[in-house]
Motif scaffolding. Structure first.
Motif, PDB file in Angstrom:
ATOM      1  N   PHE A  56      22.931  85.014  54.545  1.00  0.00           N
ATOM      2  CA  PHE A  56      24.001  85.576  55.264  1.00  0.00           C
ATOM      3  C   PHE A  56      25.243  86.065  55.010  1.00  0.00           C
ATOM      4  N   ILE A  57      26.162  85.793  54.671  1.00  0.00           N
ATOM      5  CA  ILE A  57      27.490  85.971  54.009  1.00  0.00           C
ATOM      6  C   ILE A  57      27.241  86.808  53.276  1.00  0.00           C
ATOM      7  N   ASP A  58      26.776  86.509  52.002  1.00  0.00           N
ATOM      8  CA  ASP A  58      26.627  88.141  50.995  1.00  0.00           C
ATOM      9  C   ASP A  58      25.734  88.818  50.634  1.00  0.00           C
ATOM     10  N   SER A  59      25.097  89.228  51.720  1.00  0.00           N
ATOM     11  CA  SER A  59      24.743  90.659  51.647  1.00  0.00           C
ATOM     12  C   SER A  59      25.196  90.750  53.538  1.00  0.00           C
ATOM     13  N   ASN A  60      25.508  90.387  54.310  1.00  0.00           N
ATOM     14  CA  ASN A  60      25.896  91.048  55.501  1.00  0.00           C
ATOM     15  C   ASN A  60      27.079  92.519  55.169  1.00  0.00           C
ATOM     16  N   SER A 118      30.509  87.709  58.536  1.00  0.00           N
ATOM     17  CA  SER A 118      30.341  86.635  56.727  1.00  0.00           C
ATOM     18  C   SER A 118      31.400  85.839  57.164  1.00  0.00           C
ATOM     19  N   VAL A 119      32.459  86.158  57.968  1.00  0.00           N
ATOM     20  CA  VAL A 119      33.961  85.077  58.141  1.00  0.00           C
ATOM     21  C   VAL A 119      33.228  83.768  58.598  1.00  0.00           C
ATOM     22  N   LEU A 120      32.771  84.791  59.583  1.00  0.00           N
ATOM     23  CA  LEU A 120      32.242  83.407  60.857  1.00  0.00           C
ATOM     24  C   LEU A 120      31.245  82.308  60.718  1.00  0.00           C
ATOM     25  N   ALA A 121      30.196  83.286  58.955  1.00  0.00           N
ATOM     26  CA  ALA A 121      29.400  81.787  58.878  1.00  0.00           C
ATOM     27  C   ALA A 121      29.347  81.030  57.680  1.00  0.00           C
ATOM     28  N   ALA A 122      30.898  82.146  56.792  1.00  0.00           N
ATOM     29  CA  ALA A 122      30.873  80.769  56.044  1.00  0.00           C
ATOM     30  C   ALA A 122      32.051  79.726  56.685  1.00  0.00           C
ATOM     31  N   MET A 123      32.651  80.161  57.670  1.00  0.00           N
ATOM     32  CA  MET A 123      33.635  78.850  58.724  1.00  0.00           C
ATOM     33  C   MET A 123      32.666  77.989  58.885  1.00  0.00           C
ATOM     34  N   GLN A 124      31.243  78.689  59.857  1.00  0.00           N
ATOM     35  CA  GLN A 124      30.406  77.398  60.320  1.00  0.00           C
ATOM     36  C   GLN A 124      29.833  77.045  59.258  1.00  0.00           C
ATOM     37  N   LEU A 125      29.517  77.122  57.720  1.00  0.00           N
ATOM     38  CA  LEU A 125      28.573  76.686  56.693  1.00  0.00           C
ATOM     39  C   LEU A 125      29.976  76.166  56.090  1.00  0.00           C
TER      40      LEU A 125
END
Length: 204
Positions: free
Chosen positions: A78-82, A88-95
């Protein structure tokens, strides 16, 4: 503008002006309307993209919460394709959060550094930098952690920054420096409730 003696002269002047400029007016109107509709289409597309990104982000977060690092590949995809970078930034933080919980600190550090380099939200920078500093300290990279803290200039983070400086000093056996940092942190508006306990432990 010329003054006309009669309405007939005015009408004739208008006809002449239209013959000379009518085509340009029509072209300008067409271009203007095309631009307007194009802009509206662009805005609608952006709104739709944000809605899709929001929905996909919610799915990713739910997977991370239920499965932890097992869902890391899904989150990374998701981070790479969004296309909407904020999500993407928020997803990276959650990951990064679940990676820290799994004690995969290096992977979490990479996610947070990526998020910091890609966010457009200036208010997000201190949070990301602080989390980077905490992980660097966890890894024993005290110089890198201190350098990260030095870059946080937002005064609303003063207490947390000073407290982490104290933690770093304590890890390095610098008790006086730790006590001074904790004392400084205690004076800040964002002082934590644990500071007095840390000061009491040092005073023993």
């Amino acid at each position: 503008m010329e003054l006309y003696d009669s309405e007939e002269q005015q009408v004739e002047a208008i006809k002449n002006w239209w013959q000379e400029n009518g085509k340009a007016v029509i072209i300008g109107a067409v271009v203007g309307l095309g631009g307007l509709f194009g802009w509206r289409y662009y805005q609608d597309s952006m709104i739709e993209a944000r809605e899709v990104a929001s929905q996909n982000y919610a799915v990713v977060v739910a997977e991370l919460q239920s499965s932890g690092v097992i869902a890391a590949d899904q989150a990374q995809a998701f981070i790479d394709s969004n296309d909407v970078k904020e999500y993407s930034v928020l997803a990276a933080m959650q990951l990064a959060k679940v990676q820290v919980e799994a004690q995969d600190y290096q992977a979490a550090l990479e996610q947070l550094n990526w998020a910091k380099n890609n966010t457009q939200d200036v208010a997000m920078a201190p949070l990301l930098t602080y989390r980077i500093a905490r992980i660097e300290a966890q890894l024993g990279n005290y110089a890198a952690a201190t350098a990260a803290l030095d870059s946080i200039t937002d005064t609303s983070w003063a207490g947390r920054v000073a407290e982490l400086r104290g933690d770093i000093a304590l890890e390095q056996g610098e008790l006086d420096a730790a006590y001074a940092a904790y004392s400084e942190a205690q004076q800040a508006a964002d002082a934590s409730q644990l500071l007095q306990m840390k000061l009491d432990d040092l005073a023993k």
